[in-house]
Design an enzyme around this catalytic site. Structure first.
Site, mmCIF file in Angstrom:
data_model
loop_
_atom_site.group_PDB
_atom_site.id
_atom_site.type_symbol
_atom_site.label_atom_id
_atom_site.label_comp_id
_atom_site.label_asym_id
_atom_site.label_seq_id
_atom_site.Cartn_x
_atom_site.Cartn_y
_atom_site.Cartn_z
ATOM 1 N N LYS A 36 0.870 -0.942 -0.464
ATOM 2 C CA LYS A 36 -0.176 -0.062 -0.055
ATOM 3 C C LYS A 36 1.061 1.228 -0.018
ATOM 4 C CE LYS A 36 -0.438 0.433 4.850
ATOM 5 N NZ LYS A 36 -1.174 -0.785 6.186
ATOM 6 N N ARG A 131 -7.730 -0.027 16.976
ATOM 7 C CA ARG A 131 -8.379 0.029 15.246
ATOM 8 C C ARG A 131 -8.990 -1.320 15.221
ATOM 9 N NH1 ARG A 131 -3.968 1.155 10.090
ATOM 10 N NH2 ARG A 131 -4.513 -0.954 10.371
HETATM 11 C C1 LIG Z 1 -0.156 -1.323 7.306
HETATM 12 C C2 LIG Z 1 -0.605 -2.706 7.032
HETATM 13 C C3 LIG Z 1 0.846 -3.255 7.890
HETATM 14 C C4 LIG Z 1 1.896 -3.244 7.027
HETATM 15 O O1 LIG Z 1 2.416 -2.022 7.728
HETATM 16 P P1 LIG Z 1 4.045 -2.001 7.993
HETATM 17 O O2 LIG Z 1 4.187 0.006 9.117
HETATM 18 O O3 LIG Z 1 4.999 -0.229 6.590
HETATM 19 O O4 LIG Z 1 4.574 -2.220 7.553
HETATM 20 C C5 LIG Z 1 0.435 -3.920 7.925
HETATM 21 N N1 LIG Z 1 -0.938 -4.685 8.531
HETATM 22 C C6 LIG Z 1 -2.253 -4.393 8.180
HETATM 23 C C7 LIG Z 1 -3.523 -4.379 9.528
HETATM 24 C C8 LIG Z 1 -2.083 -2.438 7.637
HETATM 25 O O5 LIG Z 1 -2.562 -1.452 7.510
#
Ligand SMILES: *Cc1c(COP(=O)(O)O)cnc(C)c1O
Length: 352
Positions: A36, A131
């Protein structure tokens, strides 16, 4: 070269992905590559797959579709719990999704049955960050209901910390996740394939603990792209911190006062800005602004100082650096700025 642009070093990304895979694998944890932060860029996704990552995850179905259509060969996981209005696309375009609402899971089940397929689910548990996730006290009840549904398969239990509430992954919450998994497996006679313990913020827990418990998966984005853990933004040994560089161009350069003059009101942000009086300074305007990227996460590589920005202009004090109209100025970026640059139609993506 177009400007503004983000320069992307695929070899550095691939190196980081490989190193992290080896590191986490050393204690039995597999990593999922989270795309993402690069807006599901298919070329970058392919580099992750080539470095040995077989599951890619994104928060948006549109990004997953884009990667699939570009021929990225991986399993795709949807990170954000599916919208009730998007269950069909979720089943059609993703292999696995993270879920925390039984209503959505029931809808995924109906849709998967209609499409003659099985959609895989990792159930998210809330462990303090507040969250997504079901409460630990509700897990058993929800699993029981899920097991009666056709078309969906519960393949794992997961949690996500350090994203909203700033709660650190530690032995307490990770052990809690392991014991929830043990309880569920025992109660229902199941074996969970994935125990998905978190994200780039799990690095410190991982390096400090000598017992990872049942955790066997992490979902990693930021560490792969920017080479850092995310609780303190500390560099991870042997990783590149500069796989991405943002470049913008000087469009005006003049010696002007450091203090705005005239009567003071609000600026474009609705703030009354404050400046230090340093007398006359050399001010450069770069052709990049809020409309292009998140300005707060730009770190100039040269010793110059960002004074502020508006929608299309970035104003810097050039200090002792000799710039000219047309000079290009390079910046390191943080994750939010990387994400905004990769999503911006105004920022060219130059992949090296
Ligand atoms: C964005 C996200 C991640 C990845 O997080 P990083 O800090 O980029 O490693 C993992 N799990 C969920 C649910 C996320 O939304």
């Amino acid at each position: 070269m177009p400007s503004p642009r983000i320069e992307i070093d695929l070899n550095k990304i691939g190196h980081n992905a490989k190193k992290l895979r080896e590191l986490y694998h050393s204690k039995g944890i597999g990593i999922i590559g989270v795309t993402k932060g690069v807006n599901g860029n298919p070329t970058i996704a392919k580099a992750l797959v080539e470095s040995g990552i077989s599951i890619l995850a994104d928060s948006r179905i549109s990004n997953i579709k884009k990667m699939r259509n570009a021929g990225v060969k991986a399993q795709f996981l949807l990170l954000r719990t599916p919208f009730l209005s998007q269950v069909r696309d979720t089943v059609q375009f993703t292999d696995i999704s993270l879920n925390s609402e039984l209503t959505v899971i029931k809808s995924l089940s109906i849709c998967a049955i209609a499409l003659h397929t099985i959609h895989k689910i990792i159930l998210m548990v809330e462990l303090g960050d507040l969250r997504e996730g079901v409460l630990p006290s509700e897990v058993e009840e929800i699993v029981e209901q899920m097991l009666s549904l056709k078309g969906v398969e519960l393949i794992g239990i997961g949690t996500n910390l350090a994203c909203f509430g700033g709660i650190k992954p530690d032995e307490n919450n990770m052990d809690r996740l392991s014991s929830i998994v043990n309880d569920i497996e025992e109660k229902f006679g199941l074996k969970m394939l994935f125990i998905s313990g978190g994200n780039s913020a799990n690095y410190n827990w991982f390096t400090a603990t000598n017992n990872i418990g049942r955790i066997n998966q992490l979902r990693i984005g930021e560490s792969i792209f920017l080479g850092r853990e995310t609780l303190h933004s500390e560099p991870i040994p042997e990783l590149f911190l500069d796989a991405f560089t943002l470049v913008a161009e000087v469009i005006e350069l003049k010696v002007k006062p450091s203090l705005p003059y005239g009567s003071v009101g609000q600026n474009v942000l609705g703030e009354i800005p404050k400046f230090d009086d340093e007398g006359l300074i050399t001010r450069a305007i770069l052709g990049i602004g809020f409309q292009d990227v998140a300005i707060a996460g730009l770190y100039p590589i040269l010793d110059i100082q960002i004074l502020g920005a508006s929608s299309d202009h970035l104003i810097v004090n050039t200090k002792q650096i000799d710039l000219k109209v047309g000079s290009e100025v390079a910046f390191h970026v943080n994750y939010a700025t990387l994400l905004s640059a990769m999503c911006s139609v105004e920022v060219a993506k130059i992949i090296n």
